[in-house]
Design a protein around this motif. Structure first.
Motif, PDB file in Angstrom:
ATOM      1  N   GLU A  79      -3.351 -22.797   8.593  1.00  0.00           N
ATOM      2  CA  GLU A  79      -3.184 -21.656   9.361  1.00  0.00           C
ATOM      3  C   GLU A  79      -1.894 -21.773  10.143  1.00  0.00           C
ATOM      4  O   GLU A  79      -1.664 -22.649  10.885  1.00  0.00           O
ATOM      5  N   VAL A  80      -0.879 -20.828  10.014  1.00  0.00           N
ATOM      6  CA  VAL A  80       0.301 -20.832  10.576  1.00  0.00           C
ATOM      7  C   VAL A  80       0.066 -20.291  12.187  1.00  0.00           C
ATOM      8  O   VAL A  80      -0.743 -19.228  12.530  1.00  0.00           O
ATOM      9  N   ILE A  81       0.429 -21.302  13.067  1.00  0.00           N
ATOM     10  CA  ILE A  81       0.134 -20.838  14.496  1.00  0.00           C
ATOM     11  C   ILE A  81       1.366 -20.399  15.192  1.00  0.00           C
ATOM     12  O   ILE A  81       1.261 -20.026  16.404  1.00  0.00           O
ATOM     13  N   ALA A  82       2.492 -20.701  14.709  1.00  0.00           N
ATOM     14  CA  ALA A  82       3.903 -20.432  15.297  1.00  0.00           C
ATOM     15  C   ALA A  82       5.165 -20.546  14.234  1.00  0.00           C
ATOM     16  O   ALA A  82       4.713 -20.988  13.199  1.00  0.00           O
ATOM     17  N   GLY A  83       5.912 -19.571  14.319  1.00  0.00           N
ATOM     18  CA  GLY A  83       7.074 -19.615  13.671  1.00  0.00           C
ATOM     19  C   GLY A  83       6.695 -18.561  12.346  1.00  0.00           C
ATOM     20  O   GLY A  83       6.076 -17.752  12.349  1.00  0.00           O
ATOM     21  N   LYS A  84       7.708 -19.003  11.261  1.00  0.00           N
ATOM     22  CA  LYS A  84       7.710 -17.989  10.032  1.00  0.00           C
ATOM     23  C   LYS A  84       6.378 -18.043   9.126  1.00  0.00           C
ATOM     24  O   LYS A  84       5.645 -19.449   9.322  1.00  0.00           O
ATOM     25  N   GLU A  85       6.015 -17.070   8.636  1.00  0.00           N
ATOM     26  CA  GLU A  85       4.777 -17.133   7.826  1.00  0.00           C
ATOM     27  C   GLU A  85       4.967 -17.703   6.602  1.00  0.00           C
ATOM     28  O   GLU A  85       4.403 -17.173   5.658  1.00  0.00           O
ATOM     29  N   SER A  86       5.893 -18.525   6.361  1.00  0.00           N
ATOM     30  CA  SER A  86       6.301 -19.296   5.083  1.00  0.00           C
ATOM     31  C   SER A  86       5.896 -20.697   4.848  1.00  0.00           C
ATOM     32  O   SER A  86       6.111 -21.489   5.770  1.00  0.00           O
ATOM     33  N   PHE A  87       5.421 -21.047   3.494  1.00  0.00           N
ATOM     34  CA  PHE A  87       5.184 -22.213   3.427  1.00  0.00           C
ATOM     35  C   PHE A  87       6.222 -22.995   2.419  1.00  0.00           C
ATOM     36  O   PHE A  87       6.079 -24.117   2.068  1.00  0.00           O
ATOM     37  N   LEU A  88       7.352 -22.196   2.191  1.00  0.00           N
ATOM     38  CA  LEU A  88       8.223 -22.870   1.342  1.00  0.00           C
ATOM     39  C   LEU A  88       9.215 -23.509   2.069  1.00  0.00           C
ATOM     40  O   LEU A  88       9.777 -23.115   3.180  1.00  0.00           O
ATOM     41  N   THR A  89       9.676 -24.793   1.817  1.00  0.00           N
ATOM     42  CA  THR A  89      10.482 -25.778   2.567  1.00  0.00           C
ATOM     43  C   THR A  89      11.227 -26.715   1.662  1.00  0.00           C
ATOM     44  O   THR A  89      10.864 -26.758   0.521  1.00  0.00           O
ATOM     45  N   MET A  90      12.310 -27.321   2.113  1.00  0.00           N
ATOM     46  CA  MET A  90      12.981 -28.405   1.392  1.00  0.00           C
ATOM     47  C   MET A  90      12.699 -29.526   2.082  1.00  0.00           C
ATOM     48  O   MET A  90      12.636 -29.745   3.457  1.00  0.00           O
ATOM     49  N   HIS A  91      12.244 -30.712   1.356  1.00  0.00           N
ATOM     50  CA  HIS A  91      11.920 -32.103   1.676  1.00  0.00           C
ATOM     51  C   HIS A  91      13.049 -32.931   1.223  1.00  0.00           C
ATOM     52  O   HIS A  91      12.748 -32.995  -0.078  1.00  0.00           O
ATOM     53  N   LYS A  92      13.362 -33.857   1.728  1.00  0.00           N
ATOM     54  CA  LYS A  92      14.310 -34.825   1.441  1.00  0.00           C
ATOM     55  C   LYS A  92      13.495 -36.275   1.516  1.00  0.00           C
ATOM     56  O   LYS A  92      13.168 -36.728   2.618  1.00  0.00           O
ATOM     57  N   GLU A  93      13.334 -36.942   0.544  1.00  0.00           N
ATOM     58  CA  GLU A  93      12.772 -38.391   0.526  1.00  0.00           C
ATOM     59  C   GLU A  93      13.263 -39.095  -0.543  1.00  0.00           C
ATOM     60  O   GLU A  93      13.429 -38.926  -1.549  1.00  0.00           O
ATOM     61  N   ASN A  94      13.694 -40.313  -0.010  1.00  0.00           N
ATOM     62  CA  ASN A  94      14.329 -41.157  -0.865  1.00  0.00           C
ATOM     63  C   ASN A  94      15.331 -40.918  -1.663  1.00  0.00           C
ATOM     64  O   ASN A  94      15.664 -41.219  -2.852  1.00  0.00           O
ATOM     65  N   GLY A  95      16.270 -40.066  -0.796  1.00  0.00           N
ATOM     66  CA  GLY A  95      17.489 -39.429  -1.745  1.00  0.00           C
ATOM     67  C   GLY A  95      17.377 -38.386  -2.610  1.00  0.00           C
ATOM     68  O   GLY A  95      18.054 -37.758  -3.185  1.00  0.00           O
ATOM     69  N   CYS A  96      15.820 -37.873  -2.897  1.00  0.00           N
ATOM     70  CA  CYS A  96      15.504 -36.814  -3.549  1.00  0.00           C
ATOM     71  C   CYS A  96      15.293 -35.474  -2.765  1.00  0.00           C
ATOM     72  O   CYS A  96      14.519 -35.746  -1.593  1.00  0.00           O
ATOM     73  N   LEU A  97      15.881 -34.434  -3.161  1.00  0.00           N
ATOM     74  CA  LEU A  97      15.325 -33.350  -2.373  1.00  0.00           C
ATOM     75  C   LEU A  97      14.297 -32.264  -3.179  1.00  0.00           C
ATOM     76  O   LEU A  97      14.251 -32.216  -4.421  1.00  0.00           O
TER      77      LEU A  97
END
Length: 100
Positions: A79-97
């Protein structure tokens, strides 16, 4: 200062002493989305906690409450409790985006 102490300081006048002691001590971040769990006693104050987290961590775009994990696929109920109502994001891990 730790996340929990900053959150307690921010909410000192809005929550009573017992509620301050129940604030989350940890969270998960995926990209610019923060996931946290709250004790049942704090659920009625989730929007206040979420907006306070957004002030403490300005790089977060969405604060979400992770409720329960069920099913064979182990998908969490969010449940979104604050901010944008979007679950789309960019995540960087071990040099991969990753766009998730």
């Amino acid at each position: 200062m730790s996340f929990c102490l900053k959150l307690r300081e921010r909410l000192k006048g809005a929550l009573n002493g017992n509620e301050l002691n129940l604030l989350p001590r940890s969270y998960q971040i995926v990209g610019k989305i923060l996931l946290l769990k709250l004790k049942p006693e704090l659920l009625k104050r989730r929007k206040l906690v979420g907006s306070s987290i957004m002030e403490i961590l300005p790089y977060i775009q969405t604060a979400c409450l992770q409720k329960q994990i069920s099913d064979i696929e182990r998908k969490p109920e969010i449940e979104v409790i604050a901010g944008k109502e979007s679950f789309l994001t960019m995540h960087k891990e071990n040099g991969c985006l990753f766009e998730i």
